[in-house]
Write a protein that holds these residues in place. Structure first.
Motif: not given
Length: 437
Positions: A117-123
């Motif tokens: 899963t991924t969540a949010g924004d790494a940048q």
């Protein structure tokens, strides 16, 4: 491979592998001992308040700026970064996976990372990604650092040796390790193929949660976190250095080992923690406390009391409450819960959720004990019971967790997961006693 006690998050440490390698009285003398270079690694803005300012001074054989080739793009097709909206046909729902199989071919820790899963924004430096790693071979002449976030590593099967710029950590199932953002490392296997979980935290770093009314003791205590002592290798042979930066991967070549820090001091460092030293608290008369009492580490967001990520465990413990349904209750939650099982059984899901497996309950989706667990708990004799030989955990975030295409199409996805609640029956019969037969 010696480790020292970590007396408190935010405190400074100092360690040297050669006598006199640490300068006294100043951080960057004109001519450091042994012909070393002074270099600072910063984990916070220079102007951050003293209590949150993180940096370490490294005294190394060569500065890390020295490499023999320009960075070039490389690919890691199974490692994804938020926001990741790669298309797939898996609809919204409560989800569960069996363990990923161990690799039969040569796979290193880095090449074996699979994003679930991924969540949010790494940048935007918010959110997280949840991964599983599988590996069957050491990283040889290969090093890595992650500019997108720190990496909380949770072994499930097999031990790993993490060689970092600042020392070595041997980490086995039942322990966790954290590699800070930007720190160079490589991973070796201690005893054959390995599997585990990773929380890649894009936001503010993990720290200990405030205890509030609990007071000065219990939960995770600072003295049980250990950071490595200085260690270095002087290998003058070519090696690859890979970096993850804004969701992309790059590689350069250097003609020496980058793990050449002879001494260091500061408060930006890797560490490990033995989960068996966590001291749980709970109800001792009736009712059910929130699972937040099992928080080991928290990565705060800009909103007080709402975490970017919490790392929560469900360890062996006594349960003594009377007239109380003891497993986790049915609930819907603003937080999104990625859960893994390191060993044993989870008391709310004794069937189907196995060590190495995963469950995902996204924000506001109802979840709770399966029908078997509910029946067992409602008819159990209410006497002190000790949960033993178990260790489950949760990566819990304020952001929605988006399932990757890899996870959505994985053969380990349990198509029948929601059937675990199908036998929950109606007990309402119009009388105060209900139908508890």
């Amino acid at each position: 491979m010696t480790l020292e006690y970590m007396p408190g998050f935010g405190n400074d440490f100092e360690t040297e592998s050669l006598p006199g390698a640490l300068p006294q009285g100043q951080n960057s003398p004109q001519r450091p001992a042994y012909g070393l270079y002074a270099e600072q690694l910063s984990g916070s803005p220079f102007t951050a308040p003293r209590g949150t300012n993180e940096r370490s001074w490294l005294y190394r054989i060569r500065p890390s700026v020295k490499h023999t080739a320009r960075f070039k793009p490389v690919t890691h097709n199974y490692w994804k970064t938020g926001p990741d909206h790669e298309e797939h046909e898996l609809p919204l729902g409560q989800l569960r996976w069996d363990p990923l199989p161990l690799p039969s071919e040569g796979t290193t820790f880095i090449s074996g990372i699979r994003t679930i899963t991924t969540a949010g924004d790494a940048q935007g430096q918010s959110g997280m990604a949840a991964h599983v790693y599988v590996a069957s071979m050491d990283m040889v002449n290969e090093h890595f650092f992650n500019a997108d976030g720190e990496m909380l590593i949770v072994p499930q099967q097999g031990g790993i040796r993490i060689r970092t710029e600042m020392g070595i950590m041997d980490v086995n199932p039942g322990e966790i390790a954290l590699v800070p953002r930007g720190m160079i490392f490589r991973v070796e296997l201690l005893d054959g193929p390995v599997r585990g979980y990773i929380c890649e935290n894009y936001g503010a770093k993990f720290t200990l949660p405030d205890r509030g009314p609990i007071g000065a003791n219990c939960l995770a205590n600072p003295r049980d976190f250990k950071t490595p002592v200085a260690w270095f290798e002087e290998h003058d042979e070519p090696t690859h250095l890979k970096v993850k930066w804004c969701g992309r991967f790059y590689q350069t070549e250097i003609d020496h080992s980058p793990l050449d820090v002879v001494a260091w001091h500061g408060n930006y460092a890797p560490y490990k923690y033995d989960l068996s030293t966590f001291s749980p608290v709970g109800a001792i008369l009736f009712d059910h406390p929130d699972p937040s009492i099992f928080t080991v580490l928290t990565a705060p967001s800009g909103e007080e009391g709402t975490a970017n990520v919490d790392f929560v465990i469900f360890p062996p413990r006594w349960m003594v409450a009377e007239h109380t349904f003891r497993p986790p209750w049915y609930h819907r939650n603003i937080m999104s819960e990625f859960m893994g099982l390191i060993k044993g059984q989870y008391d709310a899901k004794e069937k189907g959720f196995v060590p190495g497996g995963i469950s995902l309950h996204n924000m506001m989706l109802p979840h709770g004990p399966d029908a078997f667990g509910y029946e067992k708990a409602t008819h159990a004799e209410l006497k002190p019971v000790k949960l033993e030989d178990t260790m489950a955990f949760m990566f819990e975030t304020r952001f929605a967790q988006h399932v990757t295409r890899f996870a959505a199409m994985s053969s380990t996805l349990q198509d029948d997961y929601i059937d675990c609640w199908s036998d929950l029956k109606k007990r309402f019969n119009g009388t105060p006693e209900g139908d508890w037969s």
